[in-house]
Design a protein around this motif. Structure first.
Motif, PDB file in Angstrom:
ATOM      1  N   ALA A  51       0.836  -1.207   0.000  1.00 49.29           N
ATOM      2  CA  ALA A  51       0.000   0.000   0.000  1.00 49.29           C
ATOM      3  C   ALA A  51       0.869   1.256   0.000  1.00 49.29           C
ATOM      4  N   ILE A  67      -6.764   3.945  -0.273  1.00 48.63           N
ATOM      5  CA  ILE A  67      -6.095   2.643  -0.278  1.00 48.63           C
ATOM      6  C   ILE A  67      -6.462   1.883   0.981  1.00 48.63           C
ATOM      7  N   GLU A  69      -5.741  -1.733   3.069  1.00 52.09           N
ATOM      8  CA  GLU A  69      -4.892  -2.910   3.211  1.00 52.09           C
ATOM      9  C   GLU A  69      -5.655  -3.921   4.053  1.00 52.09           C
ATOM     10  N   VAL A  78      -4.469  -5.365  -1.392  1.00 50.66           N
ATOM     11  CA  VAL A  78      -4.507  -3.909  -1.415  1.00 50.66           C
ATOM     12  C   VAL A  78      -5.571  -3.509  -2.422  1.00 50.66           C
TER      13      VAL A  78
END
Length: 192
Positions: A51, A67, A69, A78
């Motif tokens: 990420a 983003i 994770e 991701v």
């Protein structure tokens, strides 16, 4: 043998494929459903490294994206979501596959271990799974109707995995990958 083409990436389909075991030694691709298990700490660390790498690329490209994770199905994941990200997917996911490999290399560089990281941008993989499920069902129908093998066009490992999962869940047919990358494709044939 019948040739079948894959629908365009902008076509939407309603059905989701069912999951099955990996085929041909291809890595299992899964939807992003977080399932905690032992060793998730290392896997989550891999998703954090990836990420950070992807975030750096987005900054360089001046793209906005959120983003996430996570760990899903025993692998780091991701997900990048946001507007104007289609350039990160590319034609039939080619750019996405390249970015995934770069992110895996970033993880390897920091951990010293190979990663099965799965990268998704803008929900591309989920929508592509639906498209490929339709391709697989169409091929199965042709095989059952005509009793002849159907040879699909060349696909990535992710795409082949999606098709194998759908075909393997249907009685009376089987699938097998043939050829060498980047021209590896699936043949669907009557079982037996």
């Amino acid at each position: 043998m019948t040739d079948t083409s894959i629908p365009r990436a902008d076509q939407s389909l309603d059905d989701e494929p069912t999951a099955a075991a990996p085929v041909d030694g291809e890595p299992e691709e899964t939807d992003a459903e977080a399932v905690p298990s032992k060793g998730d700490g290392d896997l989550f660390r891999q998703s954090e490294i990836a990420a950070d790498y992807i975030e750096g690329l987005l900054d360089i490209l001046d793209y906005d994206g959120d983003i996430d994770e996570l760990v899903s199905g025993g692998r780091p994941v991701v997900e990048v979501v946001g507007g104007r990200l289609q350039n990160l997917v590319g034609q039939r996911g080619a750019t996405l596959e390249a970015l995934q490999e770069l992110a895996r290399l970033a993880v390897f560089r920091q951990t010293g271990s190979p990663s099965r990281l799965l990268l998704d941008v803008g929900g591309y993989r989920a929508s592509r799974r639906k498209e490929l499920a339709a391709v697989a069902r169409n091929a199965v129908e042709k095989v059952k109707e005509h009793g002849e093998s159907v040879r699909l066009e060349a696909m990535s490992a992710f795409e082949r995995k999606c098709v194998h999962d759908v075909v393997n869940a249907i009685d009376g047919v089987e699938s097998e990958s043939e050829g060498v990358e980047p021209n590896r494709r699936i043949v669907v044939r009557p079982a037996g």
